[in-house]
Design a protein around this motif. Structure first.
Motif, PDB file in Angstrom:
ATOM      1  N   LEU A 111       0.830  -1.198   0.000  1.00 39.64           N
ATOM      2  CA  LEU A 111       0.000   0.000   0.000  1.00 39.64           C
ATOM      3  C   LEU A 111       0.870   1.255   0.000  1.00 39.64           C
ATOM      4  CD1 LEU A 111      -2.863   1.247   0.216  1.00 39.64           C
ATOM      5  CD2 LEU A 111      -2.581   1.149   2.701  1.00 39.64           C
ATOM      6  N   LYS A 112       1.918   1.233   0.805  1.00 36.77           N
ATOM      7  CA  LYS A 112       2.828   2.377   0.881  1.00 36.77           C
ATOM      8  C   LYS A 112       3.494   2.623  -0.468  1.00 36.77           C
ATOM      9  CE  LYS A 112       6.818   4.139   3.378  1.00 36.77           C
ATOM     10  NZ  LYS A 112       7.775   3.925   4.441  1.00 36.77           N
ATOM     11  N   GLU A 113       3.916   1.560  -1.131  1.00 39.33           N
ATOM     12  CA  GLU A 113       4.557   1.683  -2.446  1.00 39.33           C
ATOM     13  C   GLU A 113       3.596   2.278  -3.476  1.00 39.33           C
ATOM     14  OE1 GLU A 113       6.081  -1.436  -5.789  1.00 39.33           O
ATOM     15  OE2 GLU A 113       6.584  -1.908  -3.713  1.00 39.33           O
ATOM     16  N   GLN A 115       0.895   4.061  -2.813  1.00 37.47           N
ATOM     17  CA  GLN A 115       0.564   5.428  -2.422  1.00 37.47           C
ATOM     18  C   GLN A 115       1.690   6.388  -2.782  1.00 37.47           C
ATOM     19  OE1 GLN A 115      -0.576   5.318   1.728  1.00 37.47           O
ATOM     20  NE2 GLN A 115      -2.747   5.271   1.176  1.00 37.47           N
ATOM     21  N   ARG A 116       2.927   5.935  -2.686  1.00 37.32           N
ATOM     22  CA  ARG A 116       4.059   6.787  -3.070  1.00 37.32           C
ATOM     23  C   ARG A 116       3.971   7.139  -4.552  1.00 37.32           C
ATOM     24  NH1 ARG A 116       8.473   7.894  -0.228  1.00 37.32           N
ATOM     25  NH2 ARG A 116       7.958   6.198   1.161  1.00 37.32           N
ATOM     26  N   PHE A 117       3.630   6.155  -5.389  1.00 34.87           N
ATOM     27  CA  PHE A 117       3.445   6.421  -6.820  1.00 34.87           C
ATOM     28  C   PHE A 117       2.288   7.394  -7.020  1.00 34.87           C
ATOM     29  CE2 PHE A 117       1.076   5.446 -10.713  1.00 34.87           C
ATOM     30  CZ  PHE A 117       2.041   5.767 -11.659  1.00 34.87           C
ATOM     31  N   GLN A 118       1.198   7.167  -6.278  1.00 31.58           N
ATOM     32  CA  GLN A 118       0.035   8.040  -6.403  1.00 31.58           C
ATOM     33  C   GLN A 118       0.375   9.468  -5.976  1.00 31.58           C
ATOM     34  OE1 GLN A 118      -2.916   7.348  -3.436  1.00 31.58           O
ATOM     35  NE2 GLN A 118      -4.461   8.591  -4.441  1.00 31.58           N
ATOM     36  N   GLN A 119       1.110   9.607  -4.884  1.00 31.62           N
ATOM     37  CA  GLN A 119       1.395  10.920  -4.325  1.00 31.62           C
ATOM     38  C   GLN A 119       2.417  11.700  -5.128  1.00 31.62           C
ATOM     39  OE1 GLN A 119       2.555   9.542  -0.486  1.00 31.62           O
ATOM     40  NE2 GLN A 119       0.471   9.407   0.278  1.00 31.62           N
ATOM     41  N   THR A 120       3.178  11.026  -5.950  1.00 29.89           N
ATOM     42  CA  THR A 120       4.181  11.740  -6.748  1.00 29.89           C
ATOM     43  C   THR A 120       3.749  11.790  -8.208  1.00 29.89           C
ATOM     44  OG1 THR A 120       5.433   9.680  -6.944  1.00 29.89           O
ATOM     45  CG2 THR A 120       6.105  11.198  -5.204  1.00 29.89           C
ATOM     46  N   THR A 121       3.983  10.739  -8.928  1.00 31.47           N
ATOM     47  CA  THR A 121       3.758  10.710 -10.373  1.00 31.47           C
ATOM     48  C   THR A 121       2.305  10.958 -10.738  1.00 31.47           C
ATOM     49  OG1 THR A 121       5.549   9.093 -10.492  1.00 31.47           O
ATOM     50  CG2 THR A 121       4.175   9.344 -12.441  1.00 31.47           C
ATOM     51  N   ARG A 179       1.276   8.239   9.667  1.00 31.20           N
ATOM     52  CA  ARG A 179       0.439   7.174  10.257  1.00 31.20           C
ATOM     53  C   ARG A 179       0.833   5.814   9.715  1.00 31.20           C
ATOM     54  NH1 ARG A 179      -4.949  10.384   9.601  1.00 31.20           N
ATOM     55  NH2 ARG A 179      -4.563   9.720   7.493  1.00 31.20           N
ATOM     56  N   LEU A 180       1.025   5.736   8.406  1.00 34.66           N
ATOM     57  CA  LEU A 180       1.361   4.456   7.792  1.00 34.66           C
ATOM     58  C   LEU A 180       2.745   3.981   8.234  1.00 34.66           C
ATOM     59  CD1 LEU A 180       0.423   2.253   5.859  1.00 34.66           C
ATOM     60  CD2 LEU A 180       1.336   3.596   3.973  1.00 34.66           C
ATOM     61  N   ASN A 181       3.726   4.887   8.275  1.00 37.78           N
ATOM     62  CA  ASN A 181       5.079   4.519   8.698  1.00 37.78           C
ATOM     63  C   ASN A 181       5.108   4.043  10.146  1.00 37.78           C
ATOM     64  OD1 ASN A 181       6.197   5.066   6.204  1.00 37.78           O
ATOM     65  ND2 ASN A 181       6.785   7.148   6.746  1.00 37.78           N
TER      66      ASN A 181
END
Length: 196
Positions: A111-113, A115-121, A179-181
């Motif tokens: 999910l974190k991976e 979300q990182r794509f969603q939050q950047t690219t 929160r996720l971290n």
């Protein structure tokens, strides 16, 4: 008085608060449930926005091609975002509610991976397409305005997009990542304790 202080002895005497595996798994499930609800609400709001934009297009029948292209770009941007958000549901809708800590950890890391794509690219592309679409959409109406009103209209829209892109979005991302971290770190600690 001696100068030799055994720091290791004092360090080992510290009380470390650890949560039970059941509490951590419940916490992970609660995090996923809240994220799932936010995702569903956001998707419904975005789909309703697409419907309103389509209604405006068909009801007011814009004359300029730029307006129609702008509307199409906005709808495409929204639909791309909704489709990607919907791909997160497989990580948020778990069949086994009482999954073990290792499974929960793996799901949260995936999910974190994503979300990182969603939050950047993805969000950068979304804001770019949204800005381009709004700029093209507004052109038909800005041409009919006096120059100061047209500049003010474009300025306000660009200000709002910039405020969302550079202030609200980073703030929300930071809060969500924290929160996720924290949850991931707790699950990793639990996993290490269980393997020891």
């Amino acid at each position: 008085m001696t100068d030799n202080i055994d720091f290791k002895k004092y360090w080992n005497k510290q009380k470390i608060e650890t949560q039970s595996p059941k509490e951590l798994i419940e916490k992970a499930n609660e995090f996923k449930r809240k994220t799932r609800i936010k995702l569903i609400i956001a998707n419904i709001a975005l789909l309703l926005t697409c419907m309103v934009i389509s209604f405006v297009w068909f009801y007011y029948q814009p004359e300029y091609l730029t307006t129609k292209i702008g509307i199409i770009i906005i709808i495409i941007a929204i639909l791309i975002y909704v489709v990607f958000q919907s791909s997160l549901t497989s990580l948020l809708f778990t069949k086994n509610i009482q999954a073990n800590a290792k499974e929960q950890l793996l799901q949260l890391l995936k999910l974190k991976e994503k979300q990182r794509f969603q939050q950047t690219t993805l969000l950068n592309g979304y804001f770019f397409l949204l800005s381009l679409g709004l700029g093209l959409y507004m052109y038909e109406y800005a041409v009919r305005m006096t120059l100061p009103w047209a500049i003010l209209s474009y300025g306000l829209v660009l200000f709002w997009i910039a405020l969302n892109a550079f202030y609200f979005r980073p703030k929300a991302i930071k809060k969500q990542e924290a929160r996720l971290n924290k949850l991931i770190a707790q699950l990793e600690d639990l996993k290490e304790q269980l393997t020891d």
